[in-house]
Design a protein around this motif. Structure first.
Motif, mmCIF file in Angstrom:
data_model
loop_
_atom_site.group_PDB
_atom_site.id
_atom_site.type_symbol
_atom_site.label_atom_id
_atom_site.label_comp_id
_atom_site.label_asym_id
_atom_site.label_seq_id
_atom_site.Cartn_x
_atom_site.Cartn_y
_atom_site.Cartn_z
ATOM 1 N N PRO A 29 0.811 -1.219 0.000
ATOM 2 C CA PRO A 29 0.000 0.000 0.000
ATOM 3 C C PRO A 29 0.846 1.271 0.000
ATOM 4 O O PRO A 29 0.367 2.332 -0.356
ATOM 5 C CB PRO A 29 -0.823 -0.113 1.285
ATOM 6 C CG PRO A 29 -0.055 -1.054 2.146
ATOM 7 C CD PRO A 29 0.577 -2.026 1.211
ATOM 8 N N LYS A 30 2.102 1.199 0.407
ATOM 9 C CA LYS A 30 2.959 2.368 0.413
ATOM 10 C C LYS A 30 3.549 2.652 -0.973
ATOM 11 O O LYS A 30 4.176 3.679 -1.181
ATOM 12 C CB LYS A 30 4.093 2.176 1.434
ATOM 13 C CG LYS A 30 3.614 2.120 2.883
ATOM 14 C CD LYS A 30 4.791 2.007 3.835
ATOM 15 C CE LYS A 30 4.308 1.976 5.272
ATOM 16 N NZ LYS A 30 5.445 1.875 6.222
ATOM 17 N N LYS A 31 3.373 1.742 -1.876
ATOM 18 C CA LYS A 31 3.895 1.937 -3.227
ATOM 19 C C LYS A 31 2.822 1.507 -4.210
ATOM 20 O O LYS A 31 2.812 0.396 -4.709
ATOM 21 C CB LYS A 31 5.178 1.128 -3.431
ATOM 22 C CG LYS A 31 5.928 1.520 -4.703
ATOM 23 C CD LYS A 31 7.292 0.848 -4.756
ATOM 24 C CE LYS A 31 8.065 1.324 -5.973
ATOM 25 N NZ LYS A 31 9.393 0.694 -6.070
ATOM 26 N N MET A 32 1.891 2.405 -4.468
ATOM 27 C CA MET A 32 0.720 2.080 -5.263
ATOM 28 C C MET A 32 1.009 1.962 -6.748
ATOM 29 O O MET A 32 0.268 1.343 -7.487
ATOM 30 C CB MET A 32 -0.365 3.133 -5.036
ATOM 31 C CG MET A 32 -0.880 3.198 -3.596
ATOM 32 S SD MET A 32 -1.649 1.651 -3.088
ATOM 33 C CE MET A 32 -3.105 1.641 -4.119
ATOM 34 N N GLU A 33 2.099 2.586 -7.225
ATOM 35 C CA GLU A 33 2.426 2.515 -8.644
ATOM 36 C C GLU A 33 3.932 2.623 -8.838
ATOM 37 O O GLU A 33 4.629 3.280 -8.069
ATOM 38 C CB GLU A 33 1.717 3.624 -9.433
ATOM 39 C CG GLU A 33 2.052 5.024 -8.966
ATOM 40 C CD GLU A 33 1.236 6.091 -9.666
ATOM 41 O OE1 GLU A 33 0.010 5.887 -9.807
ATOM 42 O OE2 GLU A 33 1.818 7.126 -10.065
ATOM 43 N N TYR A 34 4.423 1.962 -9.876
ATOM 44 C CA TYR A 34 5.849 2.022 -10.171
ATOM 45 C C TYR A 34 6.076 1.594 -11.621
ATOM 46 O O TYR A 34 5.212 0.991 -12.276
ATOM 47 C CB TYR A 34 6.652 1.136 -9.208
ATOM 48 C CG TYR A 34 6.136 -0.275 -9.056
ATOM 49 C CD1 TYR A 34 6.631 -1.314 -9.837
ATOM 50 C CD2 TYR A 34 5.154 -0.569 -8.105
ATOM 51 C CE1 TYR A 34 6.147 -2.606 -9.689
ATOM 52 C CE2 TYR A 34 4.673 -1.854 -7.952
ATOM 53 C CZ TYR A 34 5.176 -2.870 -8.744
ATOM 54 O OH TYR A 34 4.698 -4.146 -8.600
ATOM 55 N N ILE A 35 7.242 1.941 -12.128
ATOM 56 C CA ILE A 35 7.574 1.680 -13.529
ATOM 57 C C ILE A 35 7.916 0.210 -13.734
ATOM 58 O O ILE A 35 8.718 -0.365 -12.999
ATOM 59 C CB ILE A 35 8.758 2.568 -13.973
ATOM 60 C CG1 ILE A 35 8.363 4.041 -13.910
ATOM 61 C CG2 ILE A 35 9.204 2.209 -15.389
ATOM 62 C CD1 ILE A 35 9.511 5.002 -14.165
ATOM 63 N N VAL A 36 7.295 -0.396 -14.742
ATOM 64 C CA VAL A 36 7.567 -1.812 -15.041
ATOM 65 C C VAL A 36 8.052 -2.008 -16.477
ATOM 66 O O VAL A 36 8.212 -3.137 -16.931
ATOM 67 C CB VAL A 36 6.297 -2.675 -14.823
ATOM 68 C CG1 VAL A 36 5.930 -2.709 -13.350
ATOM 69 C CG2 VAL A 36 5.138 -2.170 -15.676
ATOM 70 N N GLY A 37 8.308 -0.928 -17.202
ATOM 71 C CA GLY A 37 8.778 -1.069 -18.573
ATOM 72 C C GLY A 37 8.701 0.252 -19.314
ATOM 73 O O GLY A 37 8.590 1.314 -18.700
ATOM 74 N N LYS A 38 8.739 0.164 -20.632
ATOM 75 C CA LYS A 38 8.673 1.385 -21.436
ATOM 76 C C LYS A 38 8.007 1.116 -22.776
ATOM 77 O O LYS A 38 8.013 -0.015 -23.285
ATOM 78 C CB LYS A 38 10.070 1.960 -21.666
ATOM 79 C CG LYS A 38 11.005 1.049 -22.460
ATOM 80 C CD LYS A 38 12.385 1.687 -22.617
ATOM 81 C CE LYS A 38 13.327 0.750 -23.386
ATOM 82 N NZ LYS A 38 14.679 1.356 -23.560
ATOM 83 N N ALA A 39 7.433 2.187 -23.318
ATOM 84 C CA ALA A 39 6.870 2.150 -24.671
ATOM 85 C C ALA A 39 7.826 2.886 -25.591
ATOM 86 O O ALA A 39 8.188 4.035 -25.323
ATOM 87 C CB ALA A 39 5.491 2.815 -24.699
ATOM 88 N N GLU A 40 8.268 2.232 -26.652
ATOM 89 C CA GLU A 40 9.171 2.846 -27.621
ATOM 90 C C GLU A 40 8.378 3.236 -28.867
ATOM 91 O O GLU A 40 7.706 2.397 -29.466
ATOM 92 C CB GLU A 40 10.294 1.891 -28.006
ATOM 93 C CG GLU A 40 11.247 1.567 -26.867
ATOM 94 C CD GLU A 40 12.362 0.630 -27.303
ATOM 95 O OE1 GLU A 40 13.400 0.592 -26.622
ATOM 96 O OE2 GLU A 40 12.182 -0.079 -28.316
ATOM 97 N N VAL A 41 8.461 4.508 -29.222
ATOM 98 C CA VAL A 41 7.762 5.005 -30.409
ATOM 99 C C VAL A 41 8.754 5.100 -31.563
ATOM 100 O O VAL A 41 9.803 5.723 -31.439
ATOM 101 C CB VAL A 41 7.126 6.379 -30.139
ATOM 102 C CG1 VAL A 41 6.514 6.936 -31.417
ATOM 103 C CG2 VAL A 41 6.076 6.266 -29.047
#
Length: 381
Positions: free
Chosen positions: A327-339
């Protein structure tokens, strides 16, 4: 029913919008400058260039670097005691007096609007300890932001050294960096500024030397320059609709008109294309990812009409962290979108994982997606 709704909405949008799509032209242009560049601010994409990487003398557009270092010092409201050396600076001046005390903020306005060489030396001595010490800071910042073909020896751009130079491209990089600062934006766009003058009964009133602010309705700022060796140099910015551009010319006898010409061709030839909308993305059927992935910001990139169909996107995901569900970390980066544009990566955006399911899109978002899928563009107004 959903399929029928899609077709109806699609038909309505097409019938309304297609007749009003603006004609786009080739964004080619010819300028008198020895070196020139037109860059889109958000992406850094080069829309036009002419000998943009040749090292040249740059005159007073040097002061863009002096200004941003002064602003970033965090001392804008502190008073600077003007030295004798500062008042003896050659060339353009705001006529500072030895020993007078003036706010750093007022010095920066005098620097940018009136191109005061005396203000440049006063700023350098206060922020860098000396002119030489300030030059070290200038070169450190240049490397930090990617100005790899630039070297500064002074804060004003006078021709006192062969080792003071830059390129049209590097100066666009500097202006792009500086324009991210709200204070710099305000100062750069100011047409007239009144500065207190404690030693006289009247205030100093400075009018901006950048004539493009009144000559061209879309201009949002810039800096002029001239020395006998550098000739006329100019950096300006302009915004029309959702597109913001930077123009740089070095050694240009017709710089005002050349900047307008570059801007007009850029605005007509390119549109800001929303390649990826912000919000939920559904790219992985794995239950760990499903309904949890999203982009915080949309990915927007300038493109010609012919390039609209050349965009593609690749998603790269990492393994989920064991911290998911914390609950203290509701969101975080799990990758990237390459355009990709025509097979080359032009933008990247972080993909976020949200522990709670991402909110589903409503009818408005649904209609917006259809519109963007058809046209992929926001016009420049």
């Amino acid at each position: 029913m959903r399929v029928i709704l899609k077709l109806v909405v699609f038909a309505i949008i097409v019938s309304i919008i297609i007749p009003n799509i603006p004609h786009r032209v080739n964004a080619s242009v010819s300028v008198s400058a020895q070196s020139a560049i037109l860059m889109e601010q958000k992406s850094g994409r080069i829309l036009y260039e002419k000998d943009a990487n040749t090292k040249r003398r740059i005159a007073s557009i040097t002061k863009i670097m002096t200004a941003i270092l002064a602003i970033e010092s965090g001392k804008m409201n502190q008073y600077v005691k003007v030295s004798e050396q500062a008042t003896r600076a050659e060339g353009s001046s705001v006529y500072l007096k030895p020993g007078e005390k003036i706010k750093l903020k007022d010095l920066v306005y005098g620097l940018m609007l009136r191109s005061g060489n005396d203000t440049a030396v006063a700023i350098a001595e206060y922020v860098g300890g000396s002119v030489d010490g300030f030059a070290i800071l200038m070169n450190q910042k240049a490397r930090e932001i990617g100005m790899y073909n630039t070297h500064f020896t002074n804060p004003h751009g006078l021709d006192d050294s062969k080792d003071h130079y830059s390129t049209a491209y590097d100066m666009a990089v500097l202006m792009r960096y500086a324009m991210q600062n709200k204070t710099f934006q305000t100062i750069s766009s100011t047409k007239v500024y009144r500065s207190p003058n404690p030693t006289e009964a009247w205030d100093r009133v400075w009018k901006n030397k950048n004539r493009l602010l009144t000559k061209y309705q879309y201009c949002t700022g810039g800096k002029t320059g001239y020395t006998k060796l550098a000739k006329r140099t100019l950096v300006t910015t302009a915004t029309k609709g959702d597109m913001s551009l930077i123009a740089v010319t070095l050694n240009d006898s017709d710089d005002w008109n050349d900047h307008i010409s570059m801007y007009e061709n850029g605005f007509k030839g390119f549109d800001m294309t929303e390649v990826l909308p912000k919000g939920e993305i559904d790219i992985e059927k794995n239950s760990d990812y499903k309904d949890h992935l999203f982009l915080k910001d949309s990915v927007v990139y300038p493109a010609t009409n012919e390039e609209m169909s050349l965009f593609s996107v690749k998603y790269k995901l990492n393994k989920l962290s064991n911290s998911r569900g914390n609950p203290k970390k509701m969101e975080y980066i799990v990758g990237k979108a390459e355009v990709y544009l025509n097979g080359r990566v032009v933008e990247e955006a972080p993909i976020y994982y949200q522990t709670d399911p991402v909110k589903k899109k409503g009818l408005f978002d649904f209609v917006k997606e259809i519109f963007l899928s058809v046209f992929g563009v926001r016009t420049n107004g």
